[in-house]
Motif scaffolding. Structure first.
Motif: not given
Length: 327
Positions: A297-298, A300-301, A306-308, A311
Motif C-alpha cells: 500500500t505504501i 501504491n501510495s 492508492g492510499e496507505c 500514516t
C-alpha cells in the motif's frame, strides 16, 4: 515516483523475518541499500539478501542518490532523529512502531515531514493483513450487530533474561530511554492501533501502570478503560509477569448479535465469530513476510495509485494512548 528504491536504516531481526525481503518482492519496488552501525553485519545482510550497497553510516545512506525512500527499522529511541534527517533529505519515510518515544516526539516527526513535503508511514501492518481485514469486514457488515464493548487481554510470562536484569542488560525493549517503556510499548502499541482501525478513535482513556516485580525499569502490569467516539466501551489488561501456563492473547469484540474473538500476535489462530447461528471460524494465516501487504500500500501510495492505511497521524495515536495509560 515510478520505481521505489528503498534504503533501510537498521537491518536487524525485523528486517530478516518481517519486512526486508518484501521490498524486493513487490512490483515497482526494490531494496538498493542497507545500513547498520556494525559494518560487518550490514555487509552480511546485503550479501545474503542480494542488496547492492551497504553502509555503517546513516547519513551516507540518506544521501545516496539511488535511494528515494527510507525505511527506519531501528529501536524507537532513534526514530525521531532519522525521520527528521530523511525529511530534510526530501525522502519519504516508513518507520517502525512504536512511532516514537512519546506523542510529543511523534508530533515533531509529523511536523518535520509535513514541512519537507514528504509522506510519513508507520509499520502498523495489521491494518493491511487479510486476517484483520476480515474482522473489519465482519464488523462493518453487521455480523454481530451493534458493537457495544471490547476487551484486550495480553498475559505473558517474563523472558528468561528479565529475571537476571542488570544495568548491562541488552534487551532494549525493557529500557524506556530506548523503547519508550517496556513490553507494553512494544506490543500494546499494535493492539491500540488495531482497535482504533477496527472501531474508530478512542476519545477518553484512563489507565494504571505498575512495576510489580522490579525486574527492569518499566511497567510490567497495566490496565486501562476507554470510550470510543461512537459510544463503545473498552478495557485492556497487560501483564508481563505471569506463569507460562497462564498466557493469553485475545481481543474480544462484543455486539448485540454475537462476538468476534481474535489473537493479535498468533498468526495461526483463527478469527472466531459467535452468533445465534453457531460458531464460525476463518483461517487466514499471515503471509511469509508479514509486512508485505502494508508495504504494497505504501508503494501504491508513492506511485499515486492508492492510499496507505497507516500514516504518521494514525501511528502517533498509539503513542498518545500509551502516554495516557502510563501517565
Amino acid at each position: 515516483m515510478n520505481q521505489i528504491k528503498w534504503g533501510i536504516i537498521g537491518c536487524g531481526d525485523v528486517c530478516e523475518v518481517k519486512s526486508g525481503p518484501a521490498f524486493q518482492k513487490i512490483e515497482h519496488s526494490e531494496l538498493v541499500a542497507v545500513m547498520r552501525r556494525n559494518g560487518d553485519k550490514a555487509a552480511d545482510y546485503a550479501k545474503r539478501h542480494n542488496v547492492p550497497t551497504w553502509f555503517s553510516d546513516a547519513d551516507e545512506l540518506l544521501h545516496h542518490p539511488e535511494v528515494n525512500a527510507i525505511y527506519i527499522a531501528t529501536p524507537p529511541g532513534s526514530h525521531a532523529l532519522y525521520t527528521q534527517k530523511a525529511a530534510e533529505a526530501g525522502k519519504p519515510v516508513y518507520v517502525e512502531k512504536p512511532m516514537g518515544l512519546s506523542y510529543t516526539e511523534c508530533k515533531a516527526m509529523i511536523d518535520a515531514c509535513e514541512k519537507a513535503g514528504v509522506p510519513l508511514f508507520v509499520a502498523y501492518y495489521r491494518r493491511a493483513l487479510p486476517y484483520f481485514l476480515k474482522v473489519k469486514e465482519l464488523i462493518d457488515t453487521g455480523a454481530v450487530g451493534t458493537i457495544t464493548s471490547m476487551q484486550i487481554n495480553l498475559i505473558q510470562p517474563p523472558k528468561p533474561d528479565d529475571l537476571k536484569y542488570s544495568s548491562a542488560h541488552n534487551n532494549w525493549r525493557t529500557k524506556p530511554e530506548i523503547s519508550g517503556g517496556g513490553y507494553f510499548h512494544d506490543l500494546a502499541s499494535h493492539q491500540l492501533d488495531l482497535v482504533e482501525f477496527l472501531l474508530g478513535e478512542i476519545e477518553n482513556i484512563e489507565g494504571h501502570s505498575i512495576n510489580k516485580m522490579g525486574w527492569y525499569n518499566a511497567p510490567d502490569v497495566l490496565s486501562a478503560s476507554f470510550k470510543f467516539t461512537n459510544d463503545i466501551l473498552g478495557t485492556g489488561l497487560w501483564n508481563f509477569t505471569a506463569h507460562p501456563d497462564e498466557k493469553e492473547d485475545e481481543v474480544i469484540i462484543t455486539g448485540r448479535k454475537g462476538s468476534i474473538q481474535v489473537s493479535c500476535f498468533d498468526g495461526n489462530a483463527p478469527v472466531t465469530l459467535k452468533t445465534d447461528h453457531g460458531t464460525e471460524t476463518f483461517d487466514l494465516p499471515y503471509p511469509q513476510y508479514v509486512q508485505q501487504p502494508l508495504i504494497q500500500t505504501i508503494v501504491n501510495s508513492l506511485r499515486g495509485e492508492g492510499e496507505c492505511p497507516s500514516t504518521g497521524r494514525t501511528g502517533a495515536r498509539a503513542n498518545l494512548l500509551m502516554d495516557e495509560i502510563t501517565s
